[in-house]
Write an enzyme that holds these catalytic residues in place. Structure first.
Site, PDB file in Angstrom:
ATOM      1  N   LYS A 273       1.325  -1.389   0.377  1.00  0.00           N
ATOM      2  CA  LYS A 273      -0.006  -0.015   0.254  1.00  0.00           C
ATOM      3  C   LYS A 273       0.593   1.312   0.062  1.00  0.00           C
ATOM      4  CE  LYS A 273      -4.174  -1.801   2.736  1.00  0.00           C
ATOM      5  NZ  LYS A 273      -4.773  -1.734   1.837  1.00  0.00           N
ATOM      6  N   ARG A 347      -9.877 -11.960   2.153  1.00  0.00           N
ATOM      7  CA  ARG A 347     -11.010 -13.353   1.720  1.00  0.00           C
ATOM      8  C   ARG A 347     -10.078 -13.707   1.407  1.00  0.00           C
ATOM      9  NH1 ARG A 347     -11.441  -9.229  -4.031  1.00  0.00           N
ATOM     10  NH2 ARG A 347     -10.714  -8.049  -2.220  1.00  0.00           N
TER      11      ARG A 347
HETATM   12  N1  BES Z   1      -7.907  -3.701   4.776  1.00  0.00           N
HETATM   13  C1  BES Z   1      -8.173  -3.546   3.055  1.00  0.00           C
HETATM   14  C2  BES Z   1      -9.470  -2.740   2.748  1.00  0.00           C
HETATM   15  C3  BES Z   1      -9.452  -1.990   3.264  1.00  0.00           C
HETATM   16  C4  BES Z   1      -9.471  -0.040   2.605  1.00  0.00           C
HETATM   17  C5  BES Z   1     -10.426  -1.127   4.981  1.00  0.00           C
HETATM   18  C6  BES Z   1      -9.523   0.878   3.071  1.00  0.00           C
HETATM   19  C7  BES Z   1     -10.441   0.090   5.549  1.00  0.00           C
HETATM   20  C8  BES Z   1     -10.114   1.068   5.237  1.00  0.00           C
HETATM   21  C9  BES Z   1      -8.301  -4.317   2.575  1.00  0.00           C
HETATM   22  O1  BES Z   1      -7.290  -5.797   2.837  1.00  0.00           O
HETATM   23  C10 BES Z   1      -8.153  -4.107   0.681  1.00  0.00           C
HETATM   24  O2  BES Z   1      -6.547  -3.646   1.101  1.00  0.00           O
HETATM   25  N2  BES Z   1      -8.380  -4.210  -0.086  1.00  0.00           N
HETATM   26  C11 BES Z   1      -7.989  -4.043  -1.168  1.00  0.00           C
HETATM   27  C12 BES Z   1      -8.890  -5.014  -2.148  1.00  0.00           C
HETATM   28  C13 BES Z   1      -8.107  -4.615  -3.525  1.00  0.00           C
HETATM   29  C14 BES Z   1      -6.744  -5.059  -4.062  1.00  0.00           C
HETATM   30  C15 BES Z   1      -8.719  -5.123  -4.390  1.00  0.00           C
HETATM   31  C16 BES Z   1      -9.155  -2.700  -1.418  1.00  0.00           C
HETATM   32  O3  BES Z   1      -9.790  -2.087  -1.355  1.00  0.00           O
HETATM   33  O4  BES Z   1      -7.970  -1.730  -2.710  1.00  0.00           O
HETATM   34 MN    MN Z   2      -5.301  -5.751   1.416  1.00  0.00          MN
END
Ligand code: BES
Ligand code: MN
Ligand code: ZN
Length: 492
Positions: A273, A347
């Site tokens: 990230k 997931r």
């Molecule tokens: N933990 C994150 C989702 C999240 C984002 C929670 C913002 C709280 C605030 C999750 O694991 C994630 O990184 N999701 C990705 C999925 C994508 C790579 C398909 C996302 O939402 O960007």
């Molecule tokens: Mn994630």
């Protein structure tokens, strides 16, 4: 924090701040201010038009006498026909926060003539005040002693009907608020305090305190069972995974299974990230926190349900041993997933937990997960996204969401979205591209559910707040605890 009740009229209460809630309707207003007019002259205030008890209106009043309350806060509730439980929570939160601001150590909320549901109204006032006073201050060495703290929230009423339910309502509110605080504390705790092992320890501590069962599976057992998703996600971290199993209530009943995402820190892994706001990802175990909080509440309230909790706990880190984009994992139910993006890790671990849930032949399974940024885009920080395979189950969650104001809204799982997560080399791919991100995440999960009724709650927006709400400070909200406890209270 202490919650108490006293049956009393306003003019006989001594507290550093006494709050009187008043409806706007003239006849009700008159009744609600009768006792007040014994200690103060209300007429000038009315003539000046300073306070008419409209919703959101308030006024401080200072009295001379020694015995009577010296400081009174009048809080308007608006017209009785517009009043809801949520308005009560917010009015109570307003009062409690004002008490803190004026450095009152004790605040008493004098209840208005209540709605037709005195129990729920009582709880709403108590929880609005209590929840609004939360602070995550265990790491503040200086301010801790100095900051103004409200130590006691009292509820008062001169109504016999209210007094009759006060003991039970007080207990109910106290338990719900403490359980929500536990969930907030777990979420707000930094990643160097809460990691899979210590999250498991916190669940075991809660279980011991409240008399439910907690079993913790270590890495060896997780591997042996074949939870390839959990192993894949955790393999880049020095923190070893845990799989936490909670159980409460009579085994003779088919259980409701709660599954909580327990990513104790989510860097994204190799698909790392951006650094801005990454610290928020210490709260990526908010689903797990909600499950532990709900167990705490349900067991303390002794609700007549059989409840199982499943928490896959991992840390998602990039390293030489981390799972790579392109890797293929085999999950507990034998299905394989292609890891296209290591940041879609939630997931992957939930897949194993949902497959594990089938062993209990559950009456229903509800998972809670800070799963997608896409749900925050769709619903903001106001509403939890809900998807699932059973309308009746989702309707019940919707009803509990409305009454607790931890509201949920359903998104569709139409077949047409399925092709987005199709993989050429595995049974499913862990990302579905740009569009409908929350739906494709849920459709991924659906591949791993058993033959049970299932609802998925995407709490990414509602569990993690960048800004305070009425009775939720910024940070971890503890969302899910009140929602699920209400749902389980109504469960047949
Ligand atoms: N933990 C994150 C989702 C999240 C984002 C929670 C913002 C709280 C605030 C999750 O694991 C994630 O990184 N999701 C990705 C999925 C994508 C790579 C398909 C996302 O939402 O960007
Ligand atoms: Mn994630
Ligand atoms: Zn995550």
């Amino acid at each position: 924090m202490k919650l108490s009740f006293q049956k009393s009229s306003v003019d006989r209460i001594s507290a550093e701040l006494v709050t009187v809630f008043i409806h706007q309707d003239p006849s009700v207003f008159k009744k609600e201010t009768t006792a007040l007019s014994k200690v103060m002259d209300i007429a000038p205030m009315l003539e000046a038009g300073d306070f008419r008890a409209k919703n959101d209106e308030s006024a401080f009043v200072y009295l001379q006498s020694e015995k009577k309350p010296k400081r009174i806060l009048l809080v308007g509730l608006g017209e009785k026909k517009d009043v809801t439980l949520e308005r009560y929570r917010r009015a109570a939160a307003f009062a409690a926060k004002r008490a803190r601001k004026v450095k009152a150590k004790s605040v008493v909320l004098f209840l208005p003539s209540l709605l037709h549901k005195p129990f729920d109204s009582f709880v709403a006032f108590a929880e609005g005040a209590y929840l609004s006073l939360y602070r995550f201050d265990k790491y503040l060495s200086k301010e801790k002693g100095e900051a103004a703290k409200v130590e006691e929230v009292g509820i008062a009423s001169d109504d016999g009907k209210v007094s009759a339910i006060s003991k039970e309502a007080l207990h109910h509110a106290q338990v719900l608020c403490e359980a929500t605080f536990l969930a907030r504390d777990l979420a707000n705790a930094p990643g160097n305090e809460i990691y899979p092992e210590t999250l498991a320890k916190a669940a075991q501590d809660s279980a011991r305190r409240c008399g439910y069962k907690a079993t913790v599976l270590d890495e060896r057992k997780i591997k042996e069972l074949g939870m390839g998703g959990v192993i894949g996600v955790c393999q880049g971290s020095v923190r070893r995974p845990r799989f936490i199993i909670l159980e409460y209530g009579p085994a003779s009943k088919k259980p409701v299974v709660l599954v909580g995402k327990g990513v104790t820190f989510d860097t994204g892994g190799i698909s790392i990230k951006p650094s801005a706001n990454m610290a928020e990802m210490k709260m990526d175990m908010s689903g797990a926190a909600a499950v532990v909080g709900t167990f705490e509440a349900v067991s303390r309230l002794k609700l007549p349900v059989h409840l199982v909790g499943l928490i896959p706990a991992v840390e998602n880190m990039p390293s030489g041993s981390a799972v790579r984009p392109g890797d293929i994992l085999r999950h507990l139910n034998g299905k394989t997933s292609e890891v296209d993006n290591t940041d879609a890790e939630g997931r992957l671990i939930l897949a194993d937990a949902l497959a594990y849930a089938d062993r209990y032949k559950p009456a229903a399974v509800i998972d809670l997960a800070t799963l997608t940024g896409a749900i925050v885009v769709a619903l903001g920080h106001v509403t939890t996204g809900m998807m699932g395979n059973d309308e009746e189950l989702m309707d019940k969650l919707k009803a509990s969401g409305d009454s607790t104001f931890e509201r949920v809204w359903q998104l569709p799982l139409f077949d047409e979205y399925e092709k987005l997560i199709k993989s050429d080399i595995a049974d499913v791919k862990n990302v579905g591209g740009r569009w409908a991100g929350s739906i494709t995440a849920a459709l991924f999960l659906k591949k791993f559910t058993g033959s049970y009724k299932w609802a998925h709650l995407d709490i990414a927006g509602t569990a993690i707040l960048e800004e305070a709400q009425e009775y939720i400070p910024k940070g971890g909200s503890g969302v899910g605890v009140r929602l699920l406890t209400d749902f389980l209270k109504n469960w047949k």
